[in-house]
Design a protein around this motif. Structure first.
Motif, PDB file in Angstrom:
ATOM      1  N   TRP A  77     -35.342   4.460 -71.277  1.00 14.68           N
ATOM      2  CA  TRP A  77     -35.289   5.914 -71.381  1.00 14.68           C
ATOM      3  C   TRP A  77     -34.034   6.348 -72.126  1.00 14.68           C
ATOM      4  O   TRP A  77     -34.071   7.263 -72.950  1.00 14.68           O
ATOM      5  CB  TRP A  77     -35.347   6.539 -69.987  1.00 14.68           C
ATOM      6  N   ARG A  94     -34.567   5.826 -75.790  1.00 16.59           N
ATOM      7  CA  ARG A  94     -35.406   6.888 -76.352  1.00 16.59           C
ATOM      8  C   ARG A  94     -34.608   8.168 -76.553  1.00 16.59           C
ATOM      9  O   ARG A  94     -34.782   8.873 -77.547  1.00 16.59           O
ATOM     10  CB  ARG A  94     -36.594   7.159 -75.446  1.00 16.59           C
ATOM     11  N   LEU A  95     -33.732   8.479 -75.607  1.00 14.96           N
ATOM     12  CA  LEU A  95     -32.877   9.657 -75.752  1.00 14.96           C
ATOM     13  C   LEU A  95     -31.952   9.504 -76.957  1.00 14.96           C
ATOM     14  O   LEU A  95     -31.714  10.462 -77.697  1.00 14.96           O
ATOM     15  CB  LEU A  95     -32.040   9.875 -74.488  1.00 14.96           C
ATOM     16  N   LYS A 138     -32.492   7.610 -79.682  1.00 16.33           N
ATOM     17  CA  LYS A 138     -33.275   7.689 -80.909  1.00 16.33           C
ATOM     18  C   LYS A 138     -33.687   9.120 -81.216  1.00 16.33           C
ATOM     19  O   LYS A 138     -33.783   9.510 -82.380  1.00 16.33           O
ATOM     20  CB  LYS A 138     -34.517   6.803 -80.803  1.00 16.33           C
ATOM     21  N   ALA A 139     -33.927   9.921 -80.174  1.00 19.68           N
ATOM     22  CA  ALA A 139     -34.333  11.321 -80.368  1.00 19.68           C
ATOM     23  C   ALA A 139     -33.149  12.230 -80.672  1.00 19.68           C
ATOM     24  O   ALA A 139     -33.339  13.395 -81.013  1.00 19.68           O
ATOM     25  CB  ALA A 139     -35.057  11.818 -79.121  1.00 19.68           C
ATOM     26  N   GLY A 140     -31.934  11.726 -80.528  1.00 14.22           N
ATOM     27  CA  GLY A 140     -30.751  12.536 -80.802  1.00 14.22           C
ATOM     28  C   GLY A 140     -30.319  13.397 -79.630  1.00 14.22           C
ATOM     29  O   GLY A 140     -29.535  14.325 -79.799  1.00 14.22           O
ATOM     30  N   LYS A 141     -30.823  13.118 -78.434  1.00 17.33           N
ATOM     31  CA  LYS A 141     -30.464  13.904 -77.249  1.00 17.33           C
ATOM     32  C   LYS A 141     -29.072  13.534 -76.729  1.00 17.33           C
ATOM     33  O   LYS A 141     -28.429  14.345 -76.082  1.00 17.33           O
ATOM     34  CB  LYS A 141     -31.477  13.685 -76.133  1.00 17.33           C
TER      35      LYS A 141
END
Length: 69
Positions: free
Chosen positions: A27, A30-31, A33-36
């Motif tokens: 998780w 994924r954060l 990679k999403a730029g979060k």
């Protein structure tokens, strides 16, 4: 990012960041990679900014409960 200003003490691995944020390492990836969260990858190895991992808060999961009338 300038290489001169890189401070390795400010960056942690994705595994360490996930444990700091109390989420699964997939998780956290994924954060990232999403730029979060502030992160970068070198040859598939992800590094997350220590302050971003420490201050990350999960939102509530699922659908909000309807108010009873």
């Amino acid at each position: 990012m300038k290489i001169k200003s890189f401070d390795p003490d400010q960056w942690v691995s994705i595994h360490t960041a996930a444990s700091m944020a109390d989420v699964h390492r997939e998780w956290m990836r994924r954060l990232a990679k999403a730029g979060k969260v502030r992160a970068f990858s070198i040859e598939g190895q992800w590094f997350v900014f220590r302050d971003a991992a420490a201050s990350f808060e999960r939102r509530g999961r699922g659908r909000p409960r309807a108010e009873k009338r």
